[in-house]
Design a protein around this motif. Structure first.
Motif, short mmCIF file in Angstrom:
data_model
loop_
_atom_site.label_atom_id
_atom_site.label_comp_id
_atom_site.label_asym_id
_atom_site.label_seq_id
_atom_site.Cartn_x
_atom_site.Cartn_y
_atom_site.Cartn_z
N HIS B 84 8.64 -23.79 -22.87
CA HIS B 84 8.40 -24.50 -24.14
C HIS B 84 6.90 -24.57 -24.41
O HIS B 84 6.47 -24.43 -25.55
CB HIS B 84 8.99 -25.91 -24.07
N ALA B 85 6.12 -24.83 -23.36
CA ALA B 85 4.67 -24.83 -23.51
C ALA B 85 4.19 -23.38 -23.38
O ALA B 85 4.87 -22.54 -22.79
CB ALA B 85 4.02 -25.69 -22.43
N ASN B 86 3.02 -23.14 -23.94
CA ASN B 86 2.54 -21.75 -23.95
C ASN B 86 1.77 -21.36 -22.70
O ASN B 86 1.61 -20.17 -22.41
CB ASN B 86 1.64 -21.52 -25.17
N GLY B 87 1.26 -22.37 -21.98
CA GLY B 87 0.52 -22.08 -20.74
C GLY B 87 -0.81 -21.39 -21.00
O GLY B 87 -1.26 -20.61 -20.17
N LEU B 88 -1.42 -21.69 -22.14
CA LEU B 88 -2.71 -21.06 -22.46
C LEU B 88 -3.86 -22.01 -22.16
O LEU B 88 -3.68 -23.23 -22.15
CB LEU B 88 -2.75 -20.69 -23.95
N TYR B 89 -5.03 -21.45 -21.91
CA TYR B 89 -6.23 -22.26 -21.75
C TYR B 89 -6.86 -22.43 -23.13
O TYR B 89 -7.28 -21.46 -23.75
CB TYR B 89 -7.20 -21.59 -20.77
N LEU B 90 -6.87 -23.68 -23.59
CA LEU B 90 -7.19 -23.93 -24.99
C LEU B 90 -8.64 -23.61 -25.35
O LEU B 90 -8.93 -23.26 -26.49
CB LEU B 90 -6.88 -25.39 -25.34
N GLU B 91 -9.55 -23.74 -24.38
CA GLU B 91 -10.96 -23.48 -24.68
C GLU B 91 -11.28 -21.97 -24.68
O GLU B 91 -12.30 -21.56 -25.20
CB GLU B 91 -11.88 -24.15 -23.65
N LEU B 92 -10.41 -21.19 -24.06
CA LEU B 92 -10.65 -19.74 -24.04
C LEU B 92 -10.11 -19.10 -25.31
O LEU B 92 -9.21 -19.63 -25.96
CB LEU B 92 -9.97 -19.11 -22.83
N THR B 93 -10.65 -17.95 -25.64
CA THR B 93 -10.17 -17.24 -26.82
C THR B 93 -8.84 -16.56 -26.49
O THR B 93 -8.46 -16.45 -25.31
CB THR B 93 -11.17 -16.16 -27.26
N ALA B 94 -8.18 -16.09 -27.53
CA ALA B 94 -6.92 -15.36 -27.34
C ALA B 94 -7.16 -14.17 -26.41
O ALA B 94 -6.40 -13.92 -25.48
CB ALA B 94 -6.39 -14.90 -28.69
N GLU B 95 -8.24 -13.46 -26.67
CA GLU B 95 -8.56 -12.26 -25.89
C GLU B 95 -8.81 -12.62 -24.43
O GLU B 95 -8.35 -11.93 -23.51
CB GLU B 95 -9.81 -11.61 -26.48
N GLU B 96 -9.53 -13.71 -24.20
CA GLU B 96 -9.85 -14.12 -22.82
C GLU B 96 -8.60 -14.56 -22.07
O GLU B 96 -8.46 -14.30 -20.87
CB GLU B 96 -10.89 -15.24 -22.84
N ASN B 97 -7.69 -15.26 -22.77
CA ASN B 97 -6.44 -15.65 -22.12
C ASN B 97 -5.64 -14.43 -21.68
O ASN B 97 -5.19 -14.35 -20.53
CB ASN B 97 -5.59 -16.49 -23.08
N VAL B 98 -5.52 -13.46 -22.57
CA VAL B 98 -4.73 -12.26 -22.24
C VAL B 98 -5.43 -11.48 -21.12
O VAL B 98 -4.78 -10.97 -20.20
CB VAL B 98 -4.53 -11.39 -23.49
N ARG B 99 -6.77 -11.44 -21.17
CA ARG B 99 -7.51 -10.72 -20.13
C ARG B 99 -7.32 -11.38 -18.77
O ARG B 99 -7.17 -10.72 -17.74
CB ARG B 99 -9.00 -10.68 -20.47
N PHE B 100 -7.29 -12.73 -18.74
CA PHE B 100 -7.07 -13.44 -17.47
C PHE B 100 -5.73 -13.04 -16.87
O PHE B 100 -5.63 -12.74 -15.67
CB PHE B 100 -7.13 -14.96 -17.71
N TRP B 101 -4.69 -13.02 -17.71
CA TRP B 101 -3.36 -12.65 -17.21
C TRP B 101 -3.32 -11.18 -16.79
O TRP B 101 -2.68 -10.82 -15.81
CB TRP B 101 -2.31 -12.93 -18.28
N ALA B 102 -4.00 -10.34 -17.56
CA ALA B 102 -4.03 -8.91 -17.22
C ALA B 102 -4.69 -8.71 -15.87
O ALA B 102 -4.19 -7.97 -15.02
CB ALA B 102 -4.79 -8.15 -18.30
N ARG B 103 -5.81 -9.40 -15.64
CA ARG B 103 -6.52 -9.22 -14.37
C ARG B 103 -5.73 -9.81 -13.22
O ARG B 103 -5.77 -9.28 -12.10
CB ARG B 103 -7.92 -9.84 -14.46
N SER B 104 -5.05 -10.92 -13.48
CA SER B 104 -4.27 -11.53 -12.39
C SER B 104 -3.13 -10.60 -11.97
O SER B 104 -2.68 -10.64 -10.82
CB SER B 104 -3.71 -12.89 -12.82
N ALA B 105 -2.68 -9.76 -12.89
CA ALA B 105 -1.61 -8.81 -12.56
C ALA B 105 -2.17 -7.44 -12.20
O ALA B 105 -1.40 -6.50 -12.03
CB ALA B 105 -0.65 -8.68 -13.74
N ALA B 106 -3.50 -7.36 -12.10
CA ALA B 106 -4.18 -6.10 -11.81
C ALA B 106 -3.72 -5.00 -12.78
O ALA B 106 -3.49 -3.85 -12.39
CB ALA B 106 -3.93 -5.66 -10.36
#
Lengths: 229, 227
Positions: B84-106
């Motif tokens: 239900h929640a999005n699990g995003l970091y609100l202070e980060l940009t959309a691009e930075e959020n996606v990049r964090f997840w991308a890097r965590s998954a290598a």
């Protein structure tokens, strides 16, 4: 270094970078925590002002009490960021190495606290008229004490983060545990300021031992803490 | 050889209450399974259990061949979960959020940008802090965070909520593509018309118990190698 170790450091860098970027954006440490710490120093100065000599003698203890209170705020902020949009689930879902997450979060808190301590050192110089000398002991004691505070804070922060009344629980868990850091940091600083570097180094030994022990504990225990809290 | 999700008499307790009260479920690779049921039936708990976020108090469960009690980290690395929640970091940009997840998954370099492109996230949103985006925009960014991980199993809780018509069509298209590429989808939804059109099978859950299961409409059953 084996592949697991490399992945742990990669994850630590990823988490630290993320946390520092968030801090850089929000400026909570700069706009709220740093002013809070300086106000605490100022209040001590008001309270002890009639006895200027005592204020000078008490500088090491007052400095570390202020750092301790600031650590609580920085650690709480570090976990509030994770809780904002159900990020705590997200952090678990990333599948990142828990030891890496611990090191990353601790590293980000360390950077913020270290910068804050530089500001506080300038604060005690100006407000308490304290001459800072014995720099090698001061620097090593600061690095070791800050590492210990950050490691313990990050560990207990994770434990408290998943519980109700976490804001009040964290100080209750954290403050008694870091008493050795308070004592060691205060004595090391006092020795450095008095020019007794030999005694100062002995206290640095205690601080380093505490720091190493809590970093190791945090790396070992962070996974169950993240899971069960 | 076993289903990608295998639950037997699974019980999950939340606050002393059995949110899942003995669930049995088999989900096979390539299925899109719709989980329907009233509020509080246990849909979200079922998804959280499969994501390795909720604990198994009794019974047994395996996801992608990994044990739900002992190998939750392995499971989490391979599933994509949107709650239900999005699990995003609100202070980060959309691009930075996606990049964090991308890097965590290598994920490969530039997959973050490619994913944002695929989800048609306008360039002007990408550099905005998520806190400044609307609910629908945040949902689309959260979906991008799931997509960029290329999960084997997608666990989606009311994924259409907050999305406008074109975004919903886009999401359905992304899910079909993922399934065509070998992924499996478990989706909980109250929007039965849309989700049923997407699903290959519907599972109904009431009071923490899976009360009915339809067989796959095309009779297909994929398999997974046991790890």
């Amino acid at each position: 270094m084996d592949r697991g170790g490399l992945l742990m450091w990669r994850d630590a860098l990823l988490v630290a970078g993320k946390d520092l970027r968030i801090e850089f954006r929000s400026k909570i440490a700069l706009n709220q925590i740093a002013p809070f710490a300086l106000v605490v120093l100022l209040l001590f100065a008001f309270a002890l002002d009639p006895d200027r000599g005592f204020l000078g003698e008490a500088t090491p203890g007052l400095f570390w009490i202020t750092v301790l209170l600031s650590t609580l705020l920085v650690v709480q902020r570090s976990y509030a960021v994770e809780a904002a949009d159900s990020g705590r689930d997200s952090l678990r879902l990333t599948g990142l190495d828990p030891a890496g997450v611990f090191l990353g979060k601790a590293a980000a808190v360390f950077v913020v606290l270290a910068l804050l301590e530089v500001g506080l050192a300038a604060g005690v110089r100006l407000m308490y008229d304290t001459s800072l000398r014995g720099w090698p002991v001061l620097v090593v004691a600061s690095l070791a004490a800050t590492t210990g505070l950050v490691a313990a804070g990050t560990m207990y922060g994770a434990l408290a983060a998943g519980l109700r009344a976490r804001e009040t629980l964290l100080p209750l868990l954290f403050l008694p545990v870091v008493a050795p850091v308070m004592i060691g940091g205060t004595r090391a600083f006092a020795a450095a300021l008095d020019g007794s570097s030999g005694e100062g180094w002995r206290w640095c030994g205690l601080l380093i031992t505490f720091a190493v022990a809590y970093v190791a504990l945090g790396m070992l225990l962070f996974e169950p803490l993240l899971e069960d809290s | 050889m076993e289903p990608v999700i295998l639950l037997r008499d699974a019980v999950t307790v939340l606050g002393g209450f059995p949110a899942l009260a003995g669930a049995d479920l088999d989900v096979w690779r390539g299925e899109i399974v719709l989980v329907s049921g009233p509020n509080g039936a246990g849909k979200s708990t079922l998804l959280r259990l499969c994501a390795g976020l909720a604990s198994l108090a009794k019974g047994s469960g395996r996801v992608l061949g990994f044990d739900l009690v002992r190998q939750r980290r392995e499971i989490r690395r391979r599933v994509g979960y949107l709650g239900h929640a999005n699990g995003l970091y609100l202070e980060l940009t959309a691009e930075e959020n996606v990049r964090f997840w991308a890097r965590s998954a290598a994920a490969p370099a530039h997959d973050d940008v490619a994913t944002l492109d695929r989800l048609e996230v306008p360039t002007r949103w990408r550099s905005l802090a998520v806190a400044h985006l609307s609910a629908g925009q945040r949902r689309r960014v959260a979906l991008a965070c799931v997509v960029v991980r290329r999960p084997d199993i997608w666990l989606l809780d009311e994924p259409h909520t907050g999305l406008d018509g074109p975004s919903r069509d886009l999401l359905d298209g992304v899910l079909r593509e993922a399934v065509a590429a070998g992924a499996t989808v478990l989706v909980a939804s109250h929007e039965l018309d849309r989700s049923a059109a997407l699903a290959t099978r519907t599972v109904r859950i009431v009071g923490g118990v899976l009360s009915s299961t339809d067989e796959p409409s095309d009779g297909s059953r994929g398999t997974v190698d046991v790890a």
